[in-house]
Design a protein around this motif. Structure first.
Motif, PDB file in Angstrom:
ATOM      1  N   GLN A  79       0.997  -1.325   0.077  1.00  0.00           N
ATOM      2  CA  GLN A  79      -0.274  -0.457  -0.430  1.00  0.00           C
ATOM      3  C   GLN A  79       1.551   0.964   0.064  1.00  0.00           C
ATOM      4  O   GLN A  79       1.153   1.602   0.891  1.00  0.00           O
ATOM      5  CB  GLN A  79      -0.816  -0.238   1.263  1.00  0.00           C
ATOM      6  N   MET A  80       1.086   1.680  -1.200  1.00  0.00           N
ATOM      7  CA  MET A  80       1.534   2.774  -1.306  1.00  0.00           C
ATOM      8  C   MET A  80       0.663   3.468  -1.974  1.00  0.00           C
ATOM      9  O   MET A  80       1.601   4.869  -2.458  1.00  0.00           O
ATOM     10  CB  MET A  80       3.080   3.383  -2.169  1.00  0.00           C
ATOM     11  N   ALA A  81      -0.390   3.887  -1.753  1.00  0.00           N
ATOM     12  CA  ALA A  81      -1.342   4.923  -2.186  1.00  0.00           C
ATOM     13  C   ALA A  81      -1.628   5.833  -1.528  1.00  0.00           C
ATOM     14  O   ALA A  81      -1.751   5.664  -0.600  1.00  0.00           O
ATOM     15  CB  ALA A  81      -2.491   4.120  -2.809  1.00  0.00           C
ATOM     16  N   GLY A  82      -1.055   7.520  -1.491  1.00  0.00           N
ATOM     17  CA  GLY A  82      -0.811   8.788  -0.768  1.00  0.00           C
ATOM     18  C   GLY A  82      -0.588   9.395  -0.997  1.00  0.00           C
ATOM     19  O   GLY A  82       0.329   9.999  -2.085  1.00  0.00           O
ATOM     20  N   TYR A  83      -0.577  10.739  -0.394  1.00  0.00           N
ATOM     21  CA  TYR A  83      -0.588  12.085  -0.640  1.00  0.00           C
ATOM     22  C   TYR A  83       0.992  11.933  -0.050  1.00  0.00           C
ATOM     23  O   TYR A  83       0.958  11.597   1.086  1.00  0.00           O
ATOM     24  CB  TYR A  83      -1.658  13.596  -0.547  1.00  0.00           C
ATOM     25  N   LYS A  84       2.258  12.549   0.147  1.00  0.00           N
ATOM     26  CA  LYS A  84       3.551  12.824  -0.033  1.00  0.00           C
ATOM     27  C   LYS A  84       3.592  14.053   0.213  1.00  0.00           C
ATOM     28  O   LYS A  84       5.140  14.022   0.415  1.00  0.00           O
ATOM     29  CB  LYS A  84       4.513  12.087  -0.828  1.00  0.00           C
ATOM     30  N   ALA A  85       3.880  15.543   0.207  1.00  0.00           N
ATOM     31  CA  ALA A  85       4.293  16.617   0.003  1.00  0.00           C
ATOM     32  C   ALA A  85       3.961  17.227   1.281  1.00  0.00           C
ATOM     33  O   ALA A  85       2.490  17.683   1.495  1.00  0.00           O
ATOM     34  CB  ALA A  85       3.501  17.698  -1.692  1.00  0.00           C
ATOM     35  N   VAL A  86       4.870  17.523   2.045  1.00  0.00           N
ATOM     36  CA  VAL A  86       4.822  17.803   3.521  1.00  0.00           C
ATOM     37  C   VAL A  86       4.405  19.275   3.457  1.00  0.00           C
ATOM     38  O   VAL A  86       3.463  19.834   4.131  1.00  0.00           O
ATOM     39  CB  VAL A  86       6.455  17.825   4.101  1.00  0.00           C
ATOM     40  N   GLY A  87       4.692  20.166   2.727  1.00  0.00           N
ATOM     41  CA  GLY A  87       4.281  21.807   2.957  1.00  0.00           C
ATOM     42  C   GLY A  87       2.422  22.040   2.715  1.00  0.00           C
ATOM     43  O   GLY A  87       1.887  21.871   3.134  1.00  0.00           O
ATOM     44  N   GLU A  88       2.443  21.165   1.376  1.00  0.00           N
ATOM     45  CA  GLU A  88       0.134  20.413   0.930  1.00  0.00           C
ATOM     46  C   GLU A  88      -0.283  19.983   1.883  1.00  0.00           C
ATOM     47  O   GLU A  88      -1.055  20.733   2.702  1.00  0.00           O
ATOM     48  CB  GLU A  88       0.863  20.065  -0.631  1.00  0.00           C
ATOM     49  N   SER A  89       0.313  19.351   2.817  1.00  0.00           N
ATOM     50  CA  SER A  89      -0.654  18.765   3.718  1.00  0.00           C
ATOM     51  C   SER A  89      -1.077  20.058   5.067  1.00  0.00           C
ATOM     52  O   SER A  89      -1.696  19.523   5.840  1.00  0.00           O
ATOM     53  CB  SER A  89       0.483  17.440   4.254  1.00  0.00           C
ATOM     54  N   PRO A  93      -4.993  19.942   4.980  1.00  0.00           N
ATOM     55  CA  PRO A  93      -4.605  19.002   6.381  1.00  0.00           C
ATOM     56  C   PRO A  93      -5.948  17.550   5.710  1.00  0.00           C
ATOM     57  O   PRO A  93      -6.149  16.623   5.889  1.00  0.00           O
ATOM     58  CB  PRO A  93      -4.775  19.270   7.172  1.00  0.00           C
ATOM     59  N   ILE A  94      -6.917  18.768   5.690  1.00  0.00           N
ATOM     60  CA  ILE A  94      -8.075  17.487   5.612  1.00  0.00           C
ATOM     61  C   ILE A  94      -8.275  16.202   4.094  1.00  0.00           C
ATOM     62  O   ILE A  94      -8.578  15.420   4.266  1.00  0.00           O
ATOM     63  CB  ILE A  94      -9.884  18.798   5.637  1.00  0.00           C
ATOM     64  N   SER A  95      -7.906  17.421   3.349  1.00  0.00           N
ATOM     65  CA  SER A  95      -7.433  16.950   1.951  1.00  0.00           C
ATOM     66  C   SER A  95      -6.374  15.255   2.717  1.00  0.00           C
ATOM     67  O   SER A  95      -6.697  14.343   1.997  1.00  0.00           O
ATOM     68  CB  SER A  95      -7.021  17.144   0.550  1.00  0.00           C
ATOM     69  N   TYR A  96      -5.097  15.682   2.920  1.00  0.00           N
ATOM     70  CA  TYR A  96      -4.613  14.669   3.434  1.00  0.00           C
ATOM     71  C   TYR A  96      -4.645  13.792   3.974  1.00  0.00           C
ATOM     72  O   TYR A  96      -4.894  12.534   4.042  1.00  0.00           O
ATOM     73  CB  TYR A  96      -3.103  15.443   4.073  1.00  0.00           C
ATOM     74  N   GLY A 150       3.062  14.217   7.683  1.00  0.00           N
ATOM     75  CA  GLY A 150       4.075  13.033   8.744  1.00  0.00           C
ATOM     76  C   GLY A 150       2.223  12.229   9.987  1.00  0.00           C
ATOM     77  O   GLY A 150       2.604  10.619  10.221  1.00  0.00           O
ATOM     78  N   TRP A 151       1.332  12.785  10.437  1.00  0.00           N
ATOM     79  CA  TRP A 151       0.316  12.082  10.939  1.00  0.00           C
ATOM     80  C   TRP A 151      -0.085  10.821  10.390  1.00  0.00           C
ATOM     81  O   TRP A 151      -0.389  10.169  11.046  1.00  0.00           O
ATOM     82  CB  TRP A 151      -0.438  14.198  12.060  1.00  0.00           C
TER      83      TRP A 151
END
Ligand code: WQD
Length: 350
Positions: A79-89, A93-96, A150-151
């Protein structure tokens, strides 16, 4: 075994597909191309000479995932499906939280329905948070993360551990990546971030190839030998091999286990700049700028556990990391947009 690579068209996924195929597994990819493209998977097929079935689907979409998993009946999911841009998160946050947690929860629900009993999750060194001392060992508690990205990793680790505790037939492996860099030695696949790169290595390669004017080194006043932050950079093919070991481990062990995937060797930002200059044969244009909010001074792995239990060890050094990153970027100055199908994509310049 037959492996479902969720989010497998991305940077880590495509390299992992190669390692799994070379280890004798059959691989299919599920990806919604939110930060990836079909061409990358076609190139995996070219490199391996194997067919990789590709399903365009969002892993948050229960019906799609159920249709795919019930048809393919994989032995294991990576399972590697996910958003990964720290700044964008931080900005979204809700989207992440929605995307990263939902995709994993959906996959877990469908796995239970389809009788799939093994999952390997792409976690991150970021879960060690701000308070643990380096080098990080897997038995340290998850810490306070400095951003929502990260969370999401920390929360998903907890979810997967709870799922394994509740179902004794389930196997969960949490892989904590350090800083993946480099590319497959063919130069056919590599990291292709959209827009301005957030991470160090793609920024360096884009400066070297002339797409960016100069690198800004974030902070020169840290308490390190050269004043810049230290990280555990790991060649993406070593990281990919770690997944092949993890899939085998999950097939043989129930319950949950955590492994760091790092080299255990820290390098500073300026170490990377200098090693890259050697690799590309000319000096890199850079300036020392302000510190970046949220950056830790030091982050590196204790890689002993993966060696002892998985029999895995990173074998590629900093020179190979830089050589292969450069080889990919030099051959594909605009990333996959250089390929025919994607040639109308805009290059996002500063
Ligand atoms: C590395 C070093 C920067 C860019 C993040 C996530 C982590 C993982 C990988 C991925 C730092 C410095 C960077 C630049 C610079 N997530 N730098 N100038 O922050 O260690 O880790 O990416 O999906 O979870 O937190 O990686 O590559 O951004 O930075 O000086 O233009 O390079 O300050 O010291 P980081 P990075």
């Amino acid at each position: 075994m037959k492996i479902m690579l969720a989010g497998g068209a991305g940077y880590i996924g495509t390299h992992t597909a190669i390692a799994l195929i070379e280890a004798g597994h059959e691989v299919f990819v599920v990806d919604n191309f939110s930060n990836s493209c079909r061409e990358a998977v076609r190139r995996v097929e070219k490199i391996t000479g194997s067919e990789v079935r590709l399903y365009e689907a969002d892993c948050c979409d229960y019906m799609s995932v159920r249709m795919i998993m019930s048809k393919e009946k994989p032995d294991s999911v990576v399972q590697m499906a996910g958003y990964k841009a720290v700044g964008e998160s931080v900005a979204k946050p809700i989207s992440y939280y929605r995307n990263n947690l939902d995709s994993t929860l959906t996959i877990l629900e469908v796995m239970a329905e389809c009788g799939v009993k093994s999952i390997v999750f792409s976690s991150s060194a970021t879960v060690y948070g701000e308070d643990n001392p380096v080098p990080y060992t897997e038995d340290m508690p998850r810490g306070r993360c400095s951003n929502p990205y990260g969370w999401t990793k920390s929360m998903i680790e907890q979810i997967l551990e709870d799922a394994a505790a509740a179902d004794p037939s389930l196997s969960v492996v949490l892989l904590r990546y350090f800083n993946p860099v480099g590319a497959h030695e063919s130069g056919l696949i590599g990291e292709d971030p959209q827009g301005i790169p957030n991470n160090l290595m793609p920024y360096i390669t884009q400066v070297a190839v002339g797409r960016r004017d100069k690198l800004t080194v974030f902070g020169g006043d840290y308490d390190t030998p050269d004043g810049t932050c230290r990280r555990d950079y790991i060649h993406v093919m070593d990281l990919a091999d770690g997944h092949a070991r993890a899939v085998d481990y999950a097939a043989a062990h129930k319950g949950s286990a955590i492994f760091n995937l790092g080299t255990g060797i820290p390098y500073s930002v300026l170490d990377m700049v200098n090693a890259f200059s050697d690799a590309c044969g000319h000096p890199l244009n850079y300036v020392i700028g302000d510190r970046r909010a949220g950056d830790l001074q030091d982050c590196w792995a204790d890689a002993e556990k993966a060696g002892r239990i998985l029999g895995w060890k990173a074998t590629r050094g900093i020179a190979e990391m830089c050589r292969d990153s450069w080889n990919w970027q030099r051959n594909n100055p605009k990333g996959y947009a250089d390929s025919e199908e994607d040639s109308d994509e805009e290059d996002d310049e500063e």
